[in-house]
Design a protein around this motif. Structure first.
Motif, PDB file in Angstrom:
ATOM      1  N   ILE A 255       6.024  -2.944  -8.343  1.00  0.00           N
ATOM      2  CA  ILE A 255       4.820  -3.060  -7.299  1.00  0.00           C
ATOM      3  C   ILE A 255       3.589  -3.766  -7.732  1.00  0.00           C
ATOM      4  CG2 ILE A 255       3.474  -1.336  -6.006  1.00  0.00           C
ATOM      5  CD1 ILE A 255       6.792  -1.124  -5.489  1.00  0.00           C
ATOM      6  N   LEU A 256       3.256  -3.836  -9.145  1.00  0.00           N
ATOM      7  CA  LEU A 256       1.971  -4.508  -9.265  1.00  0.00           C
ATOM      8  C   LEU A 256       2.195  -5.907  -9.192  1.00  0.00           C
ATOM      9  CD1 LEU A 256       0.790  -2.788 -12.908  1.00  0.00           C
ATOM     10  CD2 LEU A 256      -0.466  -2.844 -10.501  1.00  0.00           C
ATOM     11  N   LYS A 257       3.500  -6.596  -9.573  1.00  0.00           N
ATOM     12  CA  LYS A 257       3.687  -7.846  -9.177  1.00  0.00           C
ATOM     13  C   LYS A 257       3.638  -8.237  -7.613  1.00  0.00           C
ATOM     14  CE  LYS A 257       6.385  -8.579 -13.363  1.00  0.00           C
ATOM     15  NZ  LYS A 257       7.755  -8.747 -13.972  1.00  0.00           N
ATOM     16  N   CYS A 258       4.036  -7.191  -6.834  1.00  0.00           N
ATOM     17  CA  CYS A 258       3.872  -7.677  -5.645  1.00  0.00           C
ATOM     18  C   CYS A 258       2.562  -7.720  -5.030  1.00  0.00           C
ATOM     19  CB  CYS A 258       4.767  -6.582  -4.689  1.00  0.00           C
ATOM     20  SG  CYS A 258       6.671  -6.986  -5.022  1.00  0.00           S
ATOM     21  N   ALA A 259       1.746  -6.519  -5.584  1.00  0.00           N
ATOM     22  CA  ALA A 259       0.192  -6.458  -5.307  1.00  0.00           C
ATOM     23  C   ALA A 259      -0.570  -7.895  -5.783  1.00  0.00           C
ATOM     24  CB  ALA A 259      -0.554  -5.459  -5.946  1.00  0.00           C
TER      25      ALA A 259
ATOM     26  N   MET B  94       0.730  -1.051   0.171  1.00  0.00           N
ATOM     27  CA  MET B  94      -0.062  -0.140  -0.175  1.00  0.00           C
ATOM     28  C   MET B  94       0.777   1.479  -0.005  1.00  0.00           C
ATOM     29  SD  MET B  94      -3.110  -0.794   2.583  1.00  0.00           S
ATOM     30  CE  MET B  94      -4.632  -1.500   1.897  1.00  0.00           C
ATOM     31  N   HIS B  95       1.973   1.170   0.738  1.00  0.00           N
ATOM     32  CA  HIS B  95       2.862   2.349   0.866  1.00  0.00           C
ATOM     33  C   HIS B  95       3.601   2.848  -0.552  1.00  0.00           C
ATOM     34  CE1 HIS B  95       5.575   5.378   2.599  1.00  0.00           C
ATOM     35  NE2 HIS B  95       6.622   4.454   1.907  1.00  0.00           N
ATOM     36  N   GLU B  96       4.109   1.593  -1.218  1.00  0.00           N
ATOM     37  CA  GLU B  96       4.709   1.635  -2.431  1.00  0.00           C
ATOM     38  C   GLU B  96       3.558   2.136  -3.499  1.00  0.00           C
ATOM     39  OE1 GLU B  96       8.048   1.863  -2.690  1.00  0.00           O
ATOM     40  OE2 GLU B  96       8.474   1.287  -0.481  1.00  0.00           O
ATOM     41  N   GLY B  97       2.449   1.628  -3.228  1.00  0.00           N
ATOM     42  CA  GLY B  97       1.740   1.457  -4.615  1.00  0.00           C
ATOM     43  C   GLY B  97       0.720   2.650  -4.434  1.00  0.00           C
ATOM     44  N   ARG B  98       0.881   3.792  -3.455  1.00  0.00           N
ATOM     45  CA  ARG B  98      -0.011   4.893  -3.427  1.00  0.00           C
ATOM     46  C   ARG B  98      -0.067   5.766  -4.524  1.00  0.00           C
ATOM     47  NH1 ARG B  98       4.673   5.764  -0.721  1.00  0.00           N
ATOM     48  NH2 ARG B  98       5.672   7.637  -0.697  1.00  0.00           N
ATOM     49  N   GLN B  99      -1.157   6.458  -4.690  1.00  0.00           N
ATOM     50  CA  GLN B  99      -1.154   7.437  -5.942  1.00  0.00           C
ATOM     51  C   GLN B  99      -0.221   8.527  -5.738  1.00  0.00           C
ATOM     52  OE1 GLN B  99      -4.600   7.364  -7.855  1.00  0.00           O
ATOM     53  NE2 GLN B  99      -3.367   8.093  -9.452  1.00  0.00           N
ATOM     54  N   LYS B 100       0.633   8.744  -6.846  1.00  0.00           N
ATOM     55  CA  LYS B 100       1.480   9.878  -6.922  1.00  0.00           C
ATOM     56  C   LYS B 100       1.295  10.462  -8.270  1.00  0.00           C
ATOM     57  CE  LYS B 100       5.136   7.056  -4.585  1.00  0.00           C
ATOM     58  NZ  LYS B 100       6.571   6.276  -4.856  1.00  0.00           N
ATOM     59  N   GLY B 101       1.692  12.018  -7.993  1.00  0.00           N
ATOM     60  CA  GLY B 101       1.816  12.814  -9.333  1.00  0.00           C
ATOM     61  C   GLY B 101       2.267  12.068 -10.572  1.00  0.00           C
TER      62      GLY B 101
ATOM     63  N   HIS C 213      -2.945   3.766  -6.237  1.00  0.00           N
ATOM     64  CA  HIS C 213      -3.147   3.898  -7.624  1.00  0.00           C
ATOM     65  C   HIS C 213      -4.181   2.694  -7.918  1.00  0.00           C
ATOM     66  CE1 HIS C 213      -1.771   3.421 -11.584  1.00  0.00           C
ATOM     67  NE2 HIS C 213      -1.139   4.189 -11.774  1.00  0.00           N
ATOM     68  N   PRO C 214      -4.896   3.031  -8.990  1.00  0.00           N
ATOM     69  CA  PRO C 214      -5.855   2.390  -9.509  1.00  0.00           C
ATOM     70  C   PRO C 214      -5.547   0.736  -9.688  1.00  0.00           C
ATOM     71  CG  PRO C 214      -6.219   4.142 -10.304  1.00  0.00           C
ATOM     72  CD  PRO C 214      -4.920   4.383  -9.667  1.00  0.00           C
ATOM     73  N   ALA C 215      -4.419   0.635 -10.361  1.00  0.00           N
ATOM     74  CA  ALA C 215      -3.983  -0.817 -10.875  1.00  0.00           C
ATOM     75  C   ALA C 215      -3.727  -1.566  -9.676  1.00  0.00           C
ATOM     76  CB  ALA C 215      -2.829  -0.798 -11.731  1.00  0.00           C
ATOM     77  N   VAL C 216      -3.003  -0.995  -8.687  1.00  0.00           N
ATOM     78  CA  VAL C 216      -2.572  -1.459  -7.441  1.00  0.00           C
ATOM     79  C   VAL C 216      -3.773  -1.952  -6.522  1.00  0.00           C
ATOM     80  CG1 VAL C 216      -1.337  -1.288  -5.194  1.00  0.00           C
ATOM     81  CG2 VAL C 216      -0.276  -0.494  -7.167  1.00  0.00           C
ATOM     82  N   LYS C 217      -4.704  -1.097  -6.417  1.00  0.00           N
ATOM     83  CA  LYS C 217      -6.078  -1.042  -5.665  1.00  0.00           C
ATOM     84  C   LYS C 217      -6.873  -2.323  -6.303  1.00  0.00           C
ATOM     85  CE  LYS C 217      -9.747   1.622  -3.757  1.00  0.00           C
ATOM     86  NZ  LYS C 217     -10.656   2.827  -3.838  1.00  0.00           N
TER      87      LYS C 217
END
Length: 1504
Positions: free
Chosen positions: A1401-1405, A1383-1390, A1443-1447
């Motif tokens: 990050i996606l693979k970890c999610a 969650m921390h690494e996959g948070r929404q960023k600009g 981020h939507p993809a992580v979520k």
């Protein structure tokens, strides 16, 4: 014995005892156990302290040597282990306060004498006292002494830093320790006024000076590394902490407020009458104003200190309600700068440029703090405080613009910050701002260009957002129309500013842009054009205005079918006005006849540049609008009736620009062509535009296209031939004589795809020659250019070489190769250059139609003349191949005769540079004739050239290696076999080996350098590939291999010729070359024999028979080489693969003959001894090989083959000896993880052979050897959690220790399924997981750590489910850490940044989703924890925006856990979760019901 020494104290006190004897007695008394004194340690400390205090109080007269010995004794006692042990045991031992005073006095003396000799012992004593709590009380109990010590040490440090002497670590270590002690005491002080007084009186000035010197010092290698890298940073941080706590504590804010704010009401004054009279701001100002350092340093120290003090003030007091106080502090601190004096009328020249730079940097930092802390609220300042802040900033802006400092970057940054605070601060002086910072600013250096562009960009953005862009450009136009400062006025728009302008124009309403354009056109028409003739100043104004018009028209949004009609009509009107009011009058002015001397006038040149720039801009924009907008009607269409049929047919100027006659245009072109500037470049652009428009027609005019292409190339030919050019920043309005060649070349290369089909072969050759010249120049000037955004001719040419377009332009590719060969021929000595029969001259001959192979297929053939035409075509096609055949024979003859061309070192370097350029070509895409030509050139360089005796041998090896590397690149091409049209394969091999054996006599003393090993690898790779090609062609394979084998067998590695018969003088370089050739030949032929079908076994037998003499010769060469090798020297690396190949050949022959056991049954005794000797040598060298990968890999490959036959071991040796040697190697200091990874495959193969062919007894011995030192029981009994934690504390150990530990634990858990019966052993894994760091880890390491933790958890879930239920809290805690980290690494960023990192990050999610799914599907007993898992998830989800993809992944996983939740769980969650978290849960549960549950029920409905 005790009685004997009991009188020592009396002797120490006695005046009759000499000081030498006293010191000896004191030393003896301290170390001796036989000396018995009551409280001996305290007595001795008191004695030495008393002696030193008495001396400094001027009582006894002592020699300096005695005093130094007393200090040394005190130092030894303080640092002794005896004293430390006594203190640890609880014994009370102390020092007198007077010794602290003495230390301080001694340091004070050193400060005043400005010498730091003989104070090392005093510093050591101070360090020992401060680091020992029971002794440091003499300082901590009397804070004044500690403050005094800190002040003296700071001054000493300042003296050392200000001198040119090297900086040592002792003083700074003591200083850092003293700071640490004082900071501890400072925190315990209860009276902030007292602390403020102490610090401001004694420490403020030395601390500020110390911080400045630490920051400003130019550190050298002579300075202590620890001070430079660590202590200097720590001390600076301690200074800031000290000043923050002492000067700006919360308790003093009322004093600051009372002093800073304007006078309050009378009642408030009365209330504050009883308060203390502390004036902290005035105190600080006074300290900054007084001379506490040399005058030369004072300005720099104050400038650096002001921003620091303001930052600390804001950190302490900056709150919304205190912003006015913060502002007044700013104004008071600004008063300490010398800039405030200039603001009040001080002369500007009192400050040097360096002073200006420091002062402006300080002001920039102050303004940055104001902006970042949001102190200036425009509305609040205007309504409540009568614009007090605005007035201050306004005066600042006036001062800055009144004293322009365009050479200093901070000046631009200060103005940018003022504009960011409020654009109205600079608005009244907008014209001066535009003039001084932009139009007339001389900011030509790169370091000032960036801040200048940042300021102008801020202006653009500000006025764009305010929708006042026309207001800004009104001022720009006003400034442009003033007399130019000089004729070298810099361009208005740089490349960076053009980008910013484009961004703003895309956001602006089109009518505002048209307002600006109309304003510029009108001003140009009414003010500039009438006054142009004869006026250089007006011509410069016109060029500036033209460049602005060009920038706006080229960067505004294009018209299209959705553009409102009024905007389209207004644009049409603008272009028509521009054409009639500006372009046409300019054309008429320029076409007037002039005398020759008048044509060089500056005004005429600039007017020509402006006119052609406007014409090009108008034509380009008009064409674009016509294509993209159907509503747009071009002025050319309106005047279509005026265009003559002739002009339309021949694509004259009238077809593009109405109202301009051909004769007029020709005179303008003639004038423009006389200047290598903007006008000439615009003519080329117009011609290119004409080509594009012709190509857009249904029927193209070939002749017009050819004329246009020829004109463009001819236009720049004279400028390119001079060879002088400068980088160009792509600003079309600022092209000069030196940037024109770059601009022209950029245009030609960028548009080659358009130009190339319509230019003659001579023009193609011209382009190829210029391309090569610019590449050679680019290589020579590789590091010369420092302009980041500018382009150069070399960069343009390199861009073409790296692109995928060049191989597609086959004619140019061929011409470039011809030019390159001609350049090679030009490098040769004069005598060789004049000889037309040499290979290189023949290969670049201009009379040979090398391009015919490319052009022939496209030539139309008349059927009536077909026979004769075809014959001529065949003759032309065959001529290049005949020449190539002739050159091939020439190379062979020259190689056999041994008459090479001798090259000097400079010529060799030139050849190497040309080879590097050749490597840029896509050699694998060459046509057959070009491929063969290139092969012959490289072969000729190898076989027909020779380095002079004085040449660098490493340079020669690099040259030869490059040639062989390029030959390999050619072999990889699809036309590589075309070489065999002109060569017998065996001839090539003989030529190569003959030339290299001949050259090898120069290399006998460089056989240990890496370049030699690289050279051997390249030769081997070439031979292997070439032999493979011979076999794959399946033409005369046996004949070619037979000839080459015979040749190799006849070669002798002697110092003389390649085929000497004496063999007395052994040449080790030639020996290694021959061995490499033998090895390669055997390897390739053996593979070939293995692949032969049964039908061709006869050929196999013949080749096998031919290999026999090769093997015998190889054996002799190896033996001879080993005999000539210097004793105790390592084996040459080239020998090892050869011996390995020999052994393989012998073993394969033995297998064919049905050998069973005895080595003597298939090997001759000398051969066995050779292998055993080699084996013993390798075992000796293996542990000492370090990280020599080439040796290690070869040695391990030999051992793999040797150990496959245990009977070969010498004497009573076994496989255990090999394992011992390998273990010794792997435990060596040079073996890193990377080295082990590199030889992992070879190591595995050796161990497989060793363990597969050893006896049971040997196997147990090997296992014991491997497991020595790995006592798992001891490790298991220790605290595994603590060990892992220690490894995790160092980030650098994560990949080397933590990840392998996790992988091992996961493997043990998987393998231990059903074996690990003790649940405690499994649950130990959780203790390890909880110590593994998952935050603040680099992305590349994060993936490995995450995967490691996940695999451990998954192994427990899969293989130990019973243990899992007992240790469920530990499992859930460990798994929750994974979820939180994702969650921390996959948070929404600009800006998501690196795509690869996000993929991790996606693979970890996805893995987290998989774990959730597995728990829900397989772990029925886990239902009781489902509500807890969901609660953990939503609590964390409430803190971040994913981020939507992580979520998506995480939500899909938690839905499966929600499947386990029963109604009671949902109610429990709704009641027990906190308010914010409850809302998140409700949203999640609603989505779950709406999407997941409905879908699941739908699927279940149709599931059997």
């Amino acid at each position: 014995m005790a009685a004997i020494y009991s009188g020592i104290y009396l002797k120490l006190k006695s005046a009759k005892t000499s000081w030498e004897d006293k010191l000896k007695l004191a030393r003896f008394a301290w170390i001796s156990h036989q000396c018995v004194l009551p409280n001996k340690e305290q007595v001795l400390l008191d004695w030495v302290s008393h002696a030193l205090v008495s001396y400094y109080n001027k009582k006894p007269e002592l020699e300096d040597e005695v005093v130094e010995k007393l200090w040394a004794y005190l130092d030894n006692v303080i640092h002794s282990k005896r004293l430390q042990n006594l203190l640890k045991s609880g014994k009370t031992i102390g020092l007198s306060f007077s010794i602290a005073q003495v230390i301080n006095e001694r340091l004070s003396e050193a400060c005043s004498q400005k010498t730091q000799q003989n104070i090392g012992t005093v510093l050591s004593c101070s360090s020992g006292i401060l680091s020992t709590p029971s002794l440091s009380i003499i300082y901590t109990a009397k804070c004044e002494l500690l403050v005094d010590l800190l002040s003296k040490l700071s001054k000493l440090a300042c003296q050392q830093l200000a001198s040119d002497d090297a900086v040592g670590s002792q003083l700074f270590s003591v200083l850092q320790l003293t700071f640490a002690q004082y900071l501890l005491i400072q925190r315990q002080q209860t009276n902030p006024n007292r602390v403020f007084g102490q610090v401001s009186s004694h420490l403020l000035q030395p601390c500020l000076l110390l911080r400045h010197l630490l920051t400003a010092r130019s550190w050298t290698q002579a300075d202590d590394n620890h001070v430079r890298q660590h202590l200097s940073r720590e001390i600076r941080n301690q200074v800031e902490t000290l000043l923050q706590a002492a000067l700006f504590p919360p308790e003093l804010f009322s004093s600051y407020k009372e002093e800073l704010l304007p006078e309050q009401e009378v009642q408030e004054k009365k209330k504050g009458a009883l308060k203390s009279l502390l004036l902290p701001v005035k105190t600080v100002q006074t300290k900054l104003g007084s001379g506490f350092c040399e005058p030369a340093l004072r300005g720099a120290v104050v400038a650096g200190s002001v921003s620091l003090l303001y930052k600390l003030f804001l950190d302490a007091y900056c709150k919304a309600e205190n912003h006015l106080v913060c502002f007044h502090m700013l104004s008071r601190l600004f008063g300490c700068l010398r800039l405030s004096g200039i603001q009040q009328g001080m002369r500007e020249d009192t400050l040097s440029p360096a002073d200006w730079s420091m002062e402006l940097l300080a002001l920039e930092q102050l303004l940055n703090l104001v902006l970042s802390s949001d102190i200036y609220n425009v509305a609040s300042d205007r309504i409540r405080h009568k614009e007090v802040q605005f007035g201050f900033y306004r005066k600042l802006a006036q001062m800055l613009m009144g004293h322009s400092q365009a050479s200093i970057p901070a000046w631009f940054r200060c103005l940018k910050l003022l504009m960011s605070l409020n654009h109205l601060i600079v608005e009244p002086d907008l014209d001066d701002l535009v003039a001084s910072t932009w139009v007339d600013a001389k900011a030509s250096e790169q370091r000032t260009k960036k801040p200048q562009e940042a300021l102008i960009s801020t202006m653009f953005q500000t006025y764009s957002k305010l929708r006042q862009f026309p207001r800004l450009f009104e001022e720009v136009l006003t400034v442009l129309c003033r007399p130019a400062a000089d004729e070298l006025r810099l361009p208005i728009f740089s490349a960076g500013l053009t980008v910013k302008l484009r961004e703003c124009l895309l956001e602006l309403p089109p009518n505002q842009i048209l307002d600006i354009l109309c304003l510029f056109v009108e001003k140009c028409q009414t003010l500039i054009i009438p006054a142009l003739e004869g006026s250089a100043d007006t011509a410069l104004k016109l060029l500036s205005v033209s460049s602005v018009l060009h920038a706006f028209l080229f960067n505004m949004r294009s018209l299209d079918d959705v553009t409102p009609s009024p905007v389209v009509l207004r644009t049409q009107s603008l272009l028509a006005k521009m054409q009639k009011g500006i372009i046409q009058p300019l054309m008429e002015l320029l076409q007037a006849p002039r005398r020759k001397e008048e044509k060089s006038d500056l005004w005429l040149r600039k007017a020509s540049d402006s006119a052609l720039l406007l014409v090009y801009t108008w034509v380009e924009v008009d064409t674009l609008f016509g294509v993209s907008c159907s509503k747009y009607v071009s002025p050319t269409a309106e005047m279509a009736g005026a265009v003559t049929e002739l002009a339309a047919r021949h694509w004259g100027i009238s077809a593009f620009l109405p109202g301009v006659e051909e004769q007029c245009w020709e005179r303008v072109m003639e004038l423009a062509n006389s200047f290598a500037s903007t006008s000439k470049y615009c003519l080329e652009l117009l011609t290119l535009q004409k080509m594009k428009m012709i190509l857009m027609q249904t029927k193209t005019d070939l002749q017009a296209l050819q004329h246009a292409a020829a004109f463009i190339l001819k236009s720049g030919r004279s400028s390119m031939s001079r060879g002088e050019s400068e980088p160009w920043d792509e600003d079309i309005s600022a092209i000069s004589d030196l940037t024109y060649p770059t601009a022209h070349w950029h245009l030609v290369i960028s548009n080659l795809t358009i130009l190339l089909p319509y230019i003659s072969l001579k023009d193609v050759e011209y382009i190829a020659n210029v391309l090569l010249e610019t590449l050679v120049l680019a290589k020579a000037q590789e590091a010369a250019t420092d302009q980041e955004s500018a382009i150069s001719t070399g960069n343009v040419s390199l861009g073409l070489m790296y692109s995928s377009f060049l191989p597609e332009m086959k004619v140019l590719h061929c011409a470039f190769l011809t030019s390159l060969i001609r350049q090679f021929a030009g490098v040769l000595p004069a005598a060789a250059r004049d000889s037309v029969d040499l290979p290189l001259q023949q290969l670049s001959a201009g009379s040979i139609p090398w391009h015919e192979e490319i052009l022939a297929p496209f030539r139309p053939v008349d059927p009536l003349e077909a026979p004769s035409e075809n014959k001529l075509l065949k003759d032309e096609l065959s001529l290049p191949w005949k020449t190539l055949e002739k050159v091939a024979q020439c190379i062979v003859l020259l190689a056999q005769n041994g008459c090479p061309v001798i090259l000097k070192e400079s010529q060799l370097e030139n050849c190497l540079g040309l080879l590097e350029i050749a490597s840029l070509l896509k050699l694998d895409s060459l046509l057959p004739s070009d491929c063969t030509r290139c092969f012959l050139v490289l072969l000729s360089l190898l076989a027909n050239t020779k380095a002079s005796v004085s040449c660098s041998k490493q340079l020669l090896l690099k040259f030869l290696s490059t040639c062989f590397h390029l030959l390999r690149c050619l072999q990889a091409g699809r036309n590589a076999s075309s070489v065999f049209k002109v060569f017998h394969a065996s001839d090539v091999l003989e030529v190569v080996m003959t030339s290299q054996l001949r050259a090898s006599k120069f290399f006998t003393d460089v056989l240990t350098v890496p370049v030699w090993a690289q050279y051997l690898q390249e030769v081997q790779a070439f031979l292997e590939n070439f032999l493979q090609m011979i076999i794959e062609r399946r033409q005369s394979v046996r004949l070619n291999l037979e000839k080459f084998m015979s040749f190799l067998v006849s070669c002798k590695p002697d110092i003389g010729a390649a085929k000497s018969k004496g063999g007395k003088n052994w040449n080790p370089a030639a020996g290694q070359l021959l061995l490499m050739a033998f090895t390669t030949l055997c390897h390739v032929v053996t593979l070939y024999l293995q692949q032969l079908p049964e039908k061709k076994l006869q050929s196999a037998d013949v080749l096998s028979a031919l290999l026999e003499p090769v093997v015998l010769q190889m054996v002799r060469t190896v033996e001879h080489g080993l005999q000539s090798n210097i004793p105790n020297q390592p084996l040459p690396v080239a020998f090892i693969p050869s011996v390995t190949t020999l052994l393989k050949a012998d073993l394969s022959r033995a297998v064919r003959k049905g050998w069973q056991k005895e080595p003597s049954g298939f090997l001759e005794q000398p051969r066995i001894k050779l292998y055993q000797k080699f084996y013993s040598q390798i075992l000796r060298e293996l542990p000492c090989a370090g990280s020599n990968l080439q040796f290690l890999q070869s040695a391990l490959q030999f051992l793999t083959v040797f150990c496959s036959v245990p009977e070969l071991y010498p004497g009573k040796e076994t496989a255990v000896m090999v394992v011992f040697a390998i273990k010794k190697l792997l435990t060596g200091p040079a073996i890193t993880t990377q080295v082990i990874h590199s030889m992992e495959e070879e190591l595995t193969e050796v161990l497989v052979q060793l363990l597969g062919n050893c006896s049971a007894e040997e196997f147990y011995t090997i296992m014991r050897l491997v497991l020595q030192g790995l006592e798992m029981r001891n490790v298991w009994q220790q605290n595994a959690k603590m060990q892992t934690k220690e490894a995790c504390q160092d980030q650098s150990l994560i990949s080397t220790i933590v990840v392998p530990i996790l992988e091992t634990v996961a493997a043990l858990l998987r393998q231990g399924e059903g074996v690990l019966l003790n649940p405690h052993h499994v649950s130990l894994a959780f203790s390890i997981l909880l110590t593994v760091p998952l935050d603040h880890v680099k992305t590349e390491e994060y993936r490995s750590v995450f995967l490691g933790v996940h695999e451990v958890l998954f192994s427990i879930v899969q293989c130990h489910p019973k243990v899992l239920l007992k240790a469920a809290p530990s499992f859930l805690n460990s798994f929750h850490r994974l979820v939180v980290s994702v969650m921390h690494e996959g948070r929404q960023k600009g800006d998501r940044g690196n795509t690869d990192e996000f993929e991790v990050i996606l693979k970890c999610a996805h893995l987290v989703e998989r774990m959730y799914t597995y728990i829900a599907a397989e772990m029925e007993d886990f239902t009781v924890f489902s509500a807890f898992i969901v609660a953990q998830y939503v609590t964390e989800l409430q803190k971040v925006t994913l981020h939507p993809a992580v979520k998506k992944h995480l939500t899909e996983g938690i839905y499966h856990i929600l499947d386990l939740c029963i109604e009671r769980d949902i109610k429990f969650l709704n009641v027990s979760l906190p308010a914010g978290v409850r809302e998140v849960f409700k949203d999640l549960y609603n989505d779950y019901n709406h999407y997941h549950k409905a879908k699941k029920q739908g699927e279940e409905k149709y599931t059997a």
